[in-house]
Motif scaffolding. Sequence first.
Motif, PDB file in Angstrom:
ATOM      1  N   LEU A   1      40.719  44.230  38.582  1.00 39.82           N
ATOM      2  CA  LEU A   1      40.904  44.825  39.903  1.00 39.82           C
ATOM      3  C   LEU A   1      42.343  44.566  40.289  1.00 39.82           C
ATOM      4  CD1 LEU A   1      39.675  46.424  42.216  1.00 39.82           C
ATOM      5  CD2 LEU A   1      39.020  44.226  43.296  1.00 39.82           C
ATOM      6  N   LEU A   2      42.652  43.317  40.334  1.00 39.27           N
ATOM      7  CA  LEU A   2      43.942  43.189  40.848  1.00 39.27           C
ATOM      8  C   LEU A   2      45.123  43.666  39.894  1.00 39.27           C
ATOM      9  CD1 LEU A   2      45.596  41.696  43.090  1.00 39.27           C
ATOM     10  CD2 LEU A   2      45.444  39.526  42.011  1.00 39.27           C
ATOM     11  N   ALA A   3      45.089  43.644  38.564  1.00 41.54           N
ATOM     12  CA  ALA A   3      45.810  44.154  37.612  1.00 41.54           C
ATOM     13  C   ALA A   3      45.951  45.652  37.767  1.00 41.54           C
ATOM     14  CB  ALA A   3      45.364  43.985  36.200  1.00 41.54           C
ATOM     15  N   ARG A   4      44.984  46.295  37.938  1.00 46.08           N
ATOM     16  CA  ARG A   4      44.808  47.765  38.244  1.00 46.08           C
ATOM     17  C   ARG A   4      45.517  48.194  39.531  1.00 46.08           C
ATOM     18  NH1 ARG A   4      41.960  51.088  34.870  1.00 46.08           N
ATOM     19  NH2 ARG A   4      40.561  50.136  33.526  1.00 46.08           N
ATOM     20  N   GLN A   5      45.360  47.388  40.735  1.00 48.94           N
ATOM     21  CA  GLN A   5      46.022  47.588  41.741  1.00 48.94           C
ATOM     22  C   GLN A   5      47.587  47.306  41.683  1.00 48.94           C
ATOM     23  OE1 GLN A   5      43.941  44.755  44.539  1.00 48.94           O
ATOM     24  NE2 GLN A   5      42.533  46.457  44.780  1.00 48.94           N
ATOM     25  N   HIS A   6      48.154  46.224  40.949  1.00 47.82           N
ATOM     26  CA  HIS A   6      49.420  45.998  40.584  1.00 47.82           C
ATOM     27  C   HIS A   6      50.046  47.484  39.946  1.00 47.82           C
ATOM     28  CE1 HIS A   6      50.342  42.296  42.056  1.00 47.82           C
ATOM     29  NE2 HIS A   6      49.664  41.724  41.415  1.00 47.82           N
ATOM     30  N   ALA A   7      49.237  48.005  38.735  1.00 54.30           N
ATOM     31  CA  ALA A   7      49.575  48.969  38.032  1.00 54.30           C
ATOM     32  C   ALA A   7      49.934  50.221  38.877  1.00 54.30           C
ATOM     33  CB  ALA A   7      48.748  49.071  37.052  1.00 54.30           C
TER      34      ALA A   7
ATOM     35  N   LEU B   1      54.955  45.890  31.244  1.00 58.50           N
ATOM     36  CA  LEU B   1      53.326  45.817  30.928  1.00 58.50           C
ATOM     37  C   LEU B   1      52.645  44.859  31.680  1.00 58.50           C
ATOM     38  CD1 LEU B   1      51.382  47.025  28.707  1.00 58.50           C
ATOM     39  CD2 LEU B   1      51.784  44.832  27.313  1.00 58.50           C
ATOM     40  N   ILE B   2      51.685  45.488  32.471  1.00 56.74           N
ATOM     41  CA  ILE B   2      50.675  44.879  33.426  1.00 56.74           C
ATOM     42  C   ILE B   2      49.224  44.752  32.929  1.00 56.74           C
ATOM     43  CG2 ILE B   2      49.903  45.083  35.852  1.00 56.74           C
ATOM     44  CD1 ILE B   2      52.458  47.579  36.113  1.00 56.74           C
ATOM     45  N   GLY B   3      48.732  43.693  33.066  1.00 62.50           N
ATOM     46  CA  GLY B   3      47.486  43.414  32.645  1.00 62.50           C
ATOM     47  C   GLY B   3      46.991  41.960  33.084  1.00 62.50           C
ATOM     48  N   THR B   4      45.840  41.786  32.467  1.00 61.31           N
ATOM     49  CA  THR B   4      45.043  40.504  32.710  1.00 61.31           C
ATOM     50  C   THR B   4      45.347  39.499  31.397  1.00 61.31           C
ATOM     51  OG1 THR B   4      43.138  41.550  31.495  1.00 61.31           O
ATOM     52  CG2 THR B   4      43.171  41.592  33.645  1.00 61.31           C
TER      53      THR B   4
ATOM     54  N   HIS C   1      31.272  44.422  45.255  1.00 57.96           N
ATOM     55  CA  HIS C   1      31.060  42.947  44.981  1.00 57.96           C
ATOM     56  C   HIS C   1      31.229  42.585  43.685  1.00 57.96           C
ATOM     57  CE1 HIS C   1      27.220  44.031  43.302  1.00 57.96           C
ATOM     58  NE2 HIS C   1      26.803  44.527  44.292  1.00 57.96           N
ATOM     59  N   GLY C   2      31.441  41.452  43.257  1.00 55.78           N
ATOM     60  CA  GLY C   2      31.780  40.905  41.862  1.00 55.78           C
ATOM     61  C   GLY C   2      30.702  41.533  40.757  1.00 55.78           C
ATOM     62  N   ARG C   3      29.612  41.963  40.927  1.00 56.11           N
ATOM     63  CA  ARG C   3      28.661  42.167  40.112  1.00 56.11           C
ATOM     64  C   ARG C   3      28.920  43.787  39.737  1.00 56.11           C
ATOM     65  NH1 ARG C   3      23.089  39.167  41.932  1.00 56.11           N
ATOM     66  NH2 ARG C   3      24.054  37.091  42.098  1.00 56.11           N
ATOM     67  N   MET C   4      29.327  44.498  40.309  1.00 56.10           N
ATOM     68  CA  MET C   4      29.712  45.846  40.189  1.00 56.10           C
ATOM     69  C   MET C   4      30.643  45.833  38.925  1.00 56.10           C
ATOM     70  SD  MET C   4      30.245  47.050  43.965  1.00 56.10           S
ATOM     71  CE  MET C   4      30.647  48.914  43.736  1.00 56.10           C
ATOM     72  N   LYS C   5      30.414  47.242  38.018  1.00 50.94           N
ATOM     73  CA  LYS C   5      31.536  47.682  37.101  1.00 50.94           C
ATOM     74  C   LYS C   5      32.803  48.003  37.832  1.00 50.94           C
ATOM     75  CE  LYS C   5      27.855  49.501  34.145  1.00 50.94           C
ATOM     76  NZ  LYS C   5      27.267  50.771  33.340  1.00 50.94           N
TER      77      LYS C   5
ATOM     78  N   VAL D   1      35.467  39.284  46.816  1.00 48.85           N
ATOM     79  CA  VAL D   1      36.210  40.120  45.412  1.00 48.85           C
ATOM     80  C   VAL D   1      37.680  40.706  46.215  1.00 48.85           C
ATOM     81  CG1 VAL D   1      35.074  42.291  45.950  1.00 48.85           C
ATOM     82  CG2 VAL D   1      35.934  41.566  43.628  1.00 48.85           C
ATOM     83  N   ILE D   2      37.541  40.878  47.478  1.00 50.44           N
ATOM     84  CA  ILE D   2      38.829  41.663  48.060  1.00 50.44           C
ATOM     85  C   ILE D   2      39.650  40.496  48.727  1.00 50.44           C
ATOM     86  CG2 ILE D   2      37.286  43.584  48.618  1.00 50.44           C
ATOM     87  CD1 ILE D   2      38.403  41.555  51.650  1.00 50.44           C
ATOM     88  N   GLU D   3      39.300  39.308  48.194  1.00 49.33           N
ATOM     89  CA  GLU D   3      40.250  38.194  49.011  1.00 49.33           C
ATOM     90  C   GLU D   3      41.714  38.223  48.559  1.00 49.33           C
ATOM     91  OE1 GLU D   3      40.673  33.372  48.085  1.00 49.33           O
ATOM     92  OE2 GLU D   3      39.154  34.310  47.316  1.00 49.33           O
TER      93      GLU D   3
END
Length: 719
Positions: free
Chosen positions: A344-350, A391-394, A541-545, A569-571
């Motif tokens: 989630l954070l990687a996608r937001q950074h990207a 290159l941005i990623g996990t 929440h964290g269990r969602m895809k 998850v939005i912390e």
Amino acid sequence: MRPAELFPLFTDVANLKGVGPAVRKSLNRLLGYASPFMEQDATGKAPVVRDLLFHLPTGVVDRRKVFTIAEAPLDGVATLIVTVDKHMPGPPGRRAGRRPPYRIHCHDESGDMQLVFFNARGDYLTKQFPEGQKRAISGRCERFDGSVQMTHPDIAVPVEQLEQVARLEPTYPLTYGISNKMLLKLMAQGLAKVQPLPEWLEDGVRQQKGWPAWHEALRSLHAPESLDAFAENSPVLQRLAYDEILSNQLALALIRTEERKEAGVTIEANDHLRDATIAQLPFTLTKGQQDVLAEVDADMASGNRMLRLLQGDVGSGKTLVCLLAMLRVVAAGKQCALMAPTELLARQHAASIARMLEGVNASSALLTGKMPKKERDAVMARAQAGEVDILIGTHALFQQDVAFKDLALIVIDEQHRFGVNQRLALASKGDRPHLLLMTATPIPRTLTMTAYGDMDTSQLTEKPANRLPIDTRTVNRDRIDEVVQGLQRALSQGAKAYWICPLIEESEETDTFSATGDLAAAEERHRVLQRILGERVGLVHGRMKPAEREEVMQGFAGDHYDVLVATTVIEVGVDVPDATIIVIEQAERFGLAQLHQLRGRVGRGDKQSSCLLLYSSKCSDIAKERLRVIRETNDGFRIAEEDLLLRGAGDVLGTRQSGLPQFRFVDFAVHRELILMARDDVKLLLHRDAQLQGARGKAVRLLLALFGYDRAVDYLQAG
């Protein structure tokens, strides 16, 4: 190779008497250990004797005073010498588990008492307590039916063995399959393997502080002769804490020396890409951002490898600073990598970096482990060919099949979630690349020194000029209906709001906002808020895809949702400038740093924002103190210091994280001054004996190995 003097301490606990397969499994659970330097080193290995001895008691039972039956306290542990009179088994013929207790009548010169046993074997008890003989017993006494009784004595031995009973007995954290009695026997075997080691402390320091030798200090904890060893700041605990901190500071100093031996990539000043990006910004850089950027630029131009930690308070603009630093590297014709802890954070950074690079001659791409193979392979091929500048990623970035053409700068976001192994694996992708770690969780100075003592540090404390302080208030959960009504009024005026819950779902549903339920649940709150506020209420929440979660987040950032019900998850990293209200339910269950991070999801625009902390009136005094601190200040660095004092180093970032050292003896609220003392000691030691070849240097090598910093010892050239 590990020094021979330490071999007995690194013996597998399975070699101790009484440790069979079942006990070993329980010990593995109780003592599961990872090296503080390379956190994956011991994964899957059984604990050793050293780990057992580093498992510290949390209390002590004083059995030294021998009471008569008449004197025995009824609110604590008592040691008695009694004569066994008569066994009184329960009536036979009843099913196991429902028999009356087995009683043994005893007496001394002051009166009578009974020993009580449930579901006990009579033949065992008759051997343990022969009629007419004296026994030394110890346990908790109580009065029942007008007479004194002791249920299941903790210890019972012939009176000739009284010294085994009348002593101080440490009590330990336990797990299923391990009793305190069993652990005491194992500790005694472990202590037998502890021999005096060469002293690694200066004699003057020991004398000045009144500290015992290392082996004496360890023995004083596990086989105490007085209660003094358990005092909060006793010489015994100080000595052991200092040893642990000294090994930590020395290891970091050796790592720092090794990492800086080879020259880094020199990045010359070329800011045409940076200037083009800054020109597109709707605001000017703060002085703090300019100062940090100057520090980073100087590092990369120095010819030495940059190792820098950037701490930025919530909303201080760390990501922009990192992007501008990367653009200087890209202008030099080289590549950068940005690693984030979650997809989630990687996608937001990207997404945010792609927006800021519009119209700028620099490219970025996203790489995560959950991408389709075809898409992932295409991104990897472009990175290897040098066609991707950033290159941005996990963690997928440091897998073996990911390669770069010319990687010169690595930025790691939320560094505390990554361990040293992961950091080194990514660094190996290039030729001595510069390393910039950043965290939105301010870390107390003392903890920074112990976790990142090998790095230079920068701090961003200044907020953009248009940011207003967040109005933070505490509200009793009994008034939750008023909060919802107020939220309705704010939404009617165009506001957006977060509603944070500590859990995802409840076992029992409720249709109302009842303060009697023990835990708020995101799914239940979402359902009820939708009923009250309408369909413009989203849920993440964290269990969602990830894709589903991202869709809801985009809907909240856009026009689809006005309220977002969420877990933590939005912390970190979620940026919706239009959101001006955050309600945190059961705020007493969160740590200070976590509350500060959650609060930082609002106040990201130029409008006044509010944070409402819903709490239970039954919360603890420590929880009330946390709420007081978060209400009084928006300063993340002050909050971090308070959090350290209230909760300890292991939990200061919300949960225990693999990137931080897990100290066994150190209490940061008590031993903070020892860190400064150890840092100065290390500087002097390495100045006098850089290769640790002298008498003290060789003893210090033992210390490093003892605390698991073997990798740091390997950095030394000889010996």
